[in-house]
Design a protein around this motif. Structure first.
Motif, PDB file in Angstrom:
ATOM      1  N   PRO A 331       0.824  -1.216   0.000  1.00  0.00           N
ATOM      2  CA  PRO A 331       0.000   0.000   0.000  1.00  0.00           C
ATOM      3  C   PRO A 331       0.856   1.263   0.000  1.00  0.00           C
ATOM      4  O   PRO A 331       1.984   1.265   0.497  1.00  0.00           O
ATOM      5  N   GLU A 332       0.319   2.315  -0.544  1.00  0.00           N
ATOM      6  CA  GLU A 332       1.028   3.589  -0.623  1.00  0.00           C
ATOM      7  C   GLU A 332       1.396   4.105   0.765  1.00  0.00           C
ATOM      8  O   GLU A 332       0.612   3.975   1.712  1.00  0.00           O
ATOM      9  N   GLY A 333       2.586   4.698   0.851  1.00  0.00           N
ATOM     10  CA  GLY A 333       3.007   5.347   2.081  1.00  0.00           C
ATOM     11  C   GLY A 333       3.892   4.502   2.973  1.00  0.00           C
ATOM     12  O   GLY A 333       4.563   5.044   3.863  1.00  0.00           O
ATOM     13  N   PHE A 334       3.915   3.187   2.790  1.00  0.00           N
ATOM     14  CA  PHE A 334       4.767   2.337   3.607  1.00  0.00           C
ATOM     15  C   PHE A 334       6.198   2.326   3.065  1.00  0.00           C
ATOM     16  O   PHE A 334       6.421   2.490   1.855  1.00  0.00           O
ATOM     17  N   ASP A 335       7.145   2.131   3.953  1.00  0.00           N
ATOM     18  CA  ASP A 335       8.546   1.968   3.571  1.00  0.00           C
ATOM     19  C   ASP A 335       8.689   0.598   2.921  1.00  0.00           C
ATOM     20  O   ASP A 335       8.622  -0.440   3.599  1.00  0.00           O
ATOM     21  N   ARG A 336       8.880   0.583   1.603  1.00  0.00           N
ATOM     22  CA  ARG A 336       8.873  -0.691   0.874  1.00  0.00           C
ATOM     23  C   ARG A 336      10.022  -1.599   1.281  1.00  0.00           C
ATOM     24  O   ARG A 336       9.868  -2.834   1.323  1.00  0.00           O
ATOM     25  N   ALA A 337      11.178  -1.012   1.590  1.00  0.00           N
ATOM     26  CA  ALA A 337      12.312  -1.840   2.014  1.00  0.00           C
ATOM     27  C   ALA A 337      11.992  -2.537   3.337  1.00  0.00           C
ATOM     28  O   ALA A 337      12.308  -3.719   3.516  1.00  0.00           O
ATOM     29  N   ARG A 338      11.380  -1.802   4.264  1.00  0.00           N
ATOM     30  CA  ARG A 338      11.028  -2.407   5.540  1.00  0.00           C
ATOM     31  C   ARG A 338       9.943  -3.471   5.375  1.00  0.00           C
ATOM     32  O   ARG A 338       9.941  -4.495   6.059  1.00  0.00           O
ATOM     33  N   ILE A 339       8.996  -3.228   4.470  1.00  0.00           N
ATOM     34  CA  ILE A 339       7.956  -4.227   4.223  1.00  0.00           C
ATOM     35  C   ILE A 339       8.577  -5.497   3.643  1.00  0.00           C
ATOM     36  O   ILE A 339       8.206  -6.616   4.021  1.00  0.00           O
ATOM     37  N   ARG A 340       9.559  -5.346   2.736  1.00  0.00           N
ATOM     38  CA  ARG A 340      10.236  -6.533   2.197  1.00  0.00           C
ATOM     39  C   ARG A 340      10.954  -7.296   3.307  1.00  0.00           C
ATOM     40  O   ARG A 340      10.946  -8.532   3.340  1.00  0.00           O
TER      41      ARG A 340
END
Length: 442
Positions: A331-340
């Motif tokens: 989803p928009e707004g999340f830190d994509r690296a942290r989500i990975r």
């Protein structure tokens, strides 16, 4: 709010260290994962602790009070039953969500709730429902997190303070989690401790972790580092906690090392010079929260507002959890690296826990590495929708549908294992082909 009864210094009871726990000098109490015990069949070492007067507190991990759905009555009843069976002075859970109902997904992990007004309204109603169903007081723990939600409206201190004021719930403060969130989310532990109502403190958790690549992993499998003991001292300078507990869940050390960690905790707790307990802050003005117990007192607009908040929270949590376990876009707004990072951590934890609840599977599949490779490939396409035991059965069925493992002897062993636990015949070859084709089409 009544003062908490004195607990002292304790340790998280785990079967792997049960004998060592019984021999620890000066141990005041233990905490047990509620979902891991059966009230009518307590493990013998735990029963002996209870008989000699050691206090036991059940610590729940599956209610998901921060989720969009109201608490499951069966889970609440099970937690209440454990509290009664153990003669517990209180029960504890987490400020977290662990599942979504639409789509039906399980995280298998404690995930942070957004610190928004909507999420707080939902949490407060869920907490009130839980309190009404439990025979003893409830305390909630702040969790460790790898990431933050976008668009948060409250600080951690504001969120916890208003939660206490609106529900009267107690707090279980994990100082290791405060350190985790300092590293991972840039939050100041001292600011949190300054802001929250410490008169609501039930007890404190202390645990170890490790930093890798700028991310702190709250492993509960490493020694308690000095920085976490320093945070315990920070808390101790503000208030004298009723209890402090050491958590260790994996890679268990020797009995002497456990005793040493408890001694270090006790030294901090018994240090002189703690500040007097702060006065309770002035209550904030908030709207009443509609609950199952108090629906009659709530107006129709209030009930409608709470249901609307549930829907908004549900949509946000479903989008996030789907990204974490089902491979949908972040989803928009999340830190994509942290989500990975969180995606990898959830898959690894899932593989590890399934190997614990079904220890035969790595042996059948040729060892730890072949098992993990097969399980992680399965997990990419099959998110968990129930508990870990169901996940183990689904994983085995997934392999059998594909005529795996390739070795006929191993496949026969896996079939026998699955049949014994599932209580059914494995799918016939034509069914396996049909399911495989359906999976490819999907």
């Amino acid at each position: 709010m009544k003062p908490m009864a004195h607990l002292g210094v304790g340790i998280g009871w785990r079967p792997e260290i049960a004998d060592a726990v019984e021999r620890l000098d000066g141990l005041d109490w233990v905490e047990v994962v509620a979902e891991n015990i059966c009230p009518g069949h307590l493990p013998e070492p735990l029963r002996r602790l209870r008989e000699r007067g050691t206090r036991i507190v059940p610590h729940g991990v599956s209610l998901g009070l921060g989720g969009a759905d109201r608490p499951d009555p069966e889970k609440l009843a099970a937690l209440a039953e454990r509290a009664v069976a153990l003669g517990a002075p209180l029960v504890t859970e987490h400020i977290a969500f662990v599942r979504t109902s639409s789509p039906l997904l399980e995280a298998g992990h404690l995930l942070p709730v957004p610190r928004t007004r909507d999420a707080l309204d939902v949490l407060c109603e869920n907490v009130t429902i839980a309190q009404d169903a439990l025979p003893v007081p409830l305390a909630l723990e702040n969790i460790a997190a790898l990431f933050s939600w976008p668009g948060e409206e409250l600080t951690e201190g504001q969120f916890l303070t208003e939660l206490v004021e609106r529900t009267g719930v107690r707090l279980l403060i994990d100082v290791a989690n405060l350190h985790t969130n300092r590293v991972n989310r840039g939050e100041d532990p001292a600011a949190v401790l300054d802001a929250i109502p410490l008169e609501a403190l039930a007890y404190v958790h202390v645990a170890g972790g490790v930093e890798r690549g700028g991310v702190w992993h709250d492993t509960h499998a490493h020694p308690v580092p000095p920085v976490v003991l320093d945070l315990l001292a920070e808390l101790r300078s503000r208030v004298e906690p009723a209890g402090v507990l050491l958590e260790r869940d994996d890679d268990f050390p020797t009995e002497a090392e456990l005793a040493g960690e408890l001694a270090a905790i006790r030294e901090v707790v018994t240090a002189r010079g703690a500040a007097p307990q702060p006065a309770a802050p002035e209550p904030m003005t908030t709207l009443p929260v509609a609950t199952d117990a108090g629906q009659a007192a709530a107006t129709e607009p209030e009930r409608g507002a709470c249901e609307a908040a549930r829907i908004r929270v549900a949509l946000g949590q479903a989008a996030l959890l789907s990204a974490l376990v089902a491979g949908t876009p972040v989803p928009e707004g999340f830190d994509r690296a942290r989500i990975r990072t969180q995606v990898r951590a959830l898959a690894a934890k899932r593989a590890d826990v399934v190997a614990k609840v079904a220890p035969e599977l790595p042996g059948i599949l040729g060892g730890r590495d072949p098992y993990r490779e097969a399980f992680l490939a399965y997990a990419k396409r099959r998110p968990m929708t129930a508990g870990y035991r169901r996940d183990a059965l689904d994983f085995a069925e997934h392999l059998l549908i594909q005529d795996l493992p390739a070795d006929p002897a191993a496949r026969r062993r896996l079939t026998a294992w699955w049949r014994e636990r599932a209580g059914a015949r494995p799918p016939r070859r034509v069914v396996r082909w049909a399911r495989a084709l359906a999976g490819r089409a999907a």
